[in-house]
Every structure is written in C-alpha cells, then in structure tokens.
Enzyme design. Structure first.
Site, PDB file in Angstrom:
ATOM      1  N   CYS A  73     -52.793 104.131  28.061  1.00 18.23           N
ATOM      2  CA  CYS A  73     -53.199 102.834  28.624  1.00 18.23           C
ATOM      3  C   CYS A  73     -52.024 101.842  28.661  1.00 18.23           C
ATOM      4  O   CYS A  73     -51.899 101.087  29.619  1.00 18.23           O
ATOM      5  CB  CYS A  73     -54.301 102.187  27.784  1.00 18.23           C
ATOM      6  N   ASP A  74     -51.238 101.813  27.612  1.00 14.35           N
ATOM      7  CA  ASP A  74     -50.337 100.668  27.418  1.00 14.35           C
ATOM      8  C   ASP A  74     -48.842 100.965  27.414  1.00 14.35           C
ATOM      9  O   ASP A  74     -48.036 100.036  27.347  1.00 14.35           O
ATOM     10  CB  ASP A  74     -50.682  99.975  26.081  1.00 14.35           C
ATOM     11  N   CYS A  87     -53.533 103.171  22.293  1.00  8.31           N
ATOM     12  CA  CYS A  87     -53.623 104.082  23.431  1.00  8.31           C
ATOM     13  C   CYS A  87     -52.325 104.059  24.245  1.00  8.31           C
ATOM     14  O   CYS A  87     -52.049 103.080  24.942  1.00  8.31           O
ATOM     15  CB  CYS A  87     -54.811 103.677  24.304  1.00  8.31           C
TER      16      CYS A  87
END
Ligand code: NAP
Length: 313
Positions: A137-138, A134
């Site tokens: 997200c990261d 993701c």
C-alpha cells in the site's frame, strides 16, 4: 412476523460491502452488521493506487464511501452491533449480537484481520504519518527515503526486500539474533545491497510532530538505548511493522474451521465447513490480503449464498 434475512454479512470492509452489493443486487434481503466504523483497514490508507480502475488520488475513505453508496443504491441494510455468537437452528442461522439477535438463511463472515501492533509509545499517533503495516500500500510514498522494517518472519523479510525497490536504504529490525524467515528467503535478503539487518533490537518509542521524525531503539543484549533521527534533508522516514496479523475470528471458534493462526478455512466458492456459512476477505486463509482480493471474495461469497438459498429454501 419474525424477520428472516437472506444474507447477514458480518463486517463492513471491502469484502462485506462487495458481498452486500452483490446480495442486494440479486434482490436478497441483505444485512451488514458492522462493529466499528465502516471500511475496515483500508480507511487508514491515504492513497489507493493498486486497485484497478480507481480514480486518480483515490483514498481508502473515498473508495469505501463509494462502496457504501453502491450498497445503499441497491437497498442493503447496515446496522452497528457487535456479533457475539452464531448458532445453527435447523436450516436457519441465529446471529447473536450485543444489542439484538437476528435470524437468517445464510451468513457471510467478513470480519477482517488487524496487523499486530508494536505497542510502542507514538505508534498510534503516527500510523499513516510514517508508520505503516503494508508495503504494497505505502512503499511508493518512501521513494528515496530511509526506511526501517520490523520483524523477522517471511513477511518482514520479503516486504523489506520489496521496500528496497523504493527506499534509499532499508534496515530490517529483528528482536532476536537470527531470522525466523525461510532460509531461501533469507539468502535473497543477505544478497540485497540496499538491505541491512539490525539484530537483537526492539522499538522503544516512535517520535514526531504530525510526521515520523525519529525512532528510539533498544539492543536487547547490550541494553543500549539509541535514537535514530530522519536525515535533516528528508525530514521524515518510514517505519513498517510486519510482526504478524490477528484475524478477527475469535467469536467463531468451535463452529467454523480455522488454521492454527485463526484464519478461516474456506474453499474457492468461499464455503466454510458449516452449510450456509461463507467467509470472505482478510479473515480467511489466503496469499494476498488486499482490497481487490477481499472484494472478489465478497462477490463470490454472495453468489454462493444465493445459490445455497435457491437450493435449500
Ligand atoms: P510470523 O511468521 O508470525 O513472524 C512474525 C515476526 O515478528 C517474527 O519474526 C517475530 O519474532 C516478530 N515479532 C512478533 N511479535 C513481535 C514484537 N512484539 N516485537 C518485535 N517483533 C515481533 O508472521 P509473518 O511473517 O507475517 O508470517 C505469517 C505466516 O505467513 C507464516 O506462516 C509465514 O510462513 C507465512 N508467509 C509465507 C510467505 C512465503 O512463503 N513466501 C510469505 C509471507 C508469509 P520472533 O521470530 O522472535 O518470534
């Protein structure tokens, strides 16, 4: 007397927990059935920076723990079981699980989706330690690092471009000699100076001692196997895999309408094709699969279920 629930929620990720909170708060008899550990995909994320209002340093597990607390405060029942089938019996739904069978007025399916895995040695051990599924997200953990992104579809190419906003360099690794992504997306990618593309290549092994340190690749045309190590000054690098998702909807096939990829088709009130059955979160057909969209779906599904009960029972 036989117990009849108002709402049975299948799945205990953000969509299911939000549905549980809203259902119980509306004083409906609400049961969440979870198969594995509570929380879904988000519990594998160390930092949640894109959920509005979350406290600094919020982690996936801490956010889920609070959602569980909120459900418990309002009296949601949670049990562990694995759903095998939903049957419609008059105005009720029968939820058949591995251990027990439950009766309910409404069902909310919130079973989520899982990123398709590469299946390479080391992938499991290094997930969350350099290996991610993701970018939203990261990506910011890889500010100024070197990053590899695997896949050739729309997601991989778009996410690889997104990663170039953070990483020093991004290499898109694709197993064939041409991308699958839409031509318009490809054109943008070809113009991006921080993005390189490595064709005909697959990941053979992912290595590292507690953190991603090197990746072994294989060129499928030349059969050459080669290892790329993280630059010494960085100590690590990123490997993002975007090779598709698998929705957890197999057991509902035949009853609930889905698209060709198995995502449940629901309307803006989270209604499915079956009266009294709603769907929420990553298992549904949607543009953005995040905690915020899953939670919103769960809340809407619960209110829809409440209105359905008022109108039909
Ligand atoms: P996808 O279109 O199924 O693409 C998956 C990619 O991963 C393909 O390039 C595939 O290679 C590769 N792949 C699959 N298994 C692999 C493996 N084991 N090892 C290495 N590579 C592997 O998935 P997606 O990109 O997530 O897109 C899903 C759907 O959402 C698509 O319909 C897409 O059009 C849509 N979408 C649209 C947009 C947009 O319109 N902006 C954005 C994102 C997604 P091959 O090409 O060789 O099969």
């Amino acid at each position: 007397m036989e117990k009849i629930y108002d709402i049975i929620i299948i799945g205990g990720g953000p969509a299911g927990l939000a549905a549980g909170l809203y259902g119980s708060r509306a004083k409906l008899e609400t049961l969440i059935i979870e198969r594995d550990k509570t929380g879904g995909q988000i519990v594998t994320t160390d930092e949640v920076a894109n959920y509005p209002g979350s406290i600094p340093n919020a982690t996936g597990p801490s956010l889920i723990a609070r959602m569980v607390e909120q459900c418990e405060e309002f009296g949601t029942t949670r049990i562990k079981d694995s759903v095998e089938k939903i049957e419609v019996e008059g105005q009720y739904k029968i939820v058949k699980c591995e251990k027990e069978t439950y009766k309910t007025k409404t069902v909310i399916i919130a079973t989520g989706a899982v990123p398709r895995k590469l299946g390479a040695p080391g992938e499991k051990e290094l997930t969350g330690k350099g290996v991610s599924y993701c970018a939203t997200c990261d990506a910011d953990f890889f500010e100024d690092f070197e990053v590899f992104a695997v896949g050739g579809g729309d997601t991989a190419v778009e996410e690889a471009m997104y990663l170039t906003k953070f990483a020093r360099k991004v290499t898109l690794v694709h197993r064939r000699d041409e991308l699958r992504a839409a031509k318009s997306i490809q054109e943008k990618a070809f113009k991006n100076e921080k993005l390189e593309i490595m064709y005909d290549t697959v990941v053979e092994e992912i290595k590292g001692d507690g953190i991603l340190e090197s990746i072994v690749f294989k060129n499928r045309k030349t059969e050459e196997v080669f290892e790329i190590k993280a630059p010494e000054e960085d100590g690590t690098m990123g490997l993002f895999c975007f090779i598709g998702y698998l929705p957890n909807t197999e057991v509902f096939k035949g009853l609930i309408d889905m698209n060709d990829s198995g995502y449940i088709i629901s309307d803006s009130n989270m209604k499915t094709n079956v009266e009294g059955i709603f769907a929420a979160g990553d298992c549904t057909e949607k543009l953005l699969r995040q905690v915020i969209t899953a939670s919103a779906d769960g809340a809407i599904a619960s209110v829809s279920a409440e209105k359905y009960i008022e109108a039909n029972f």
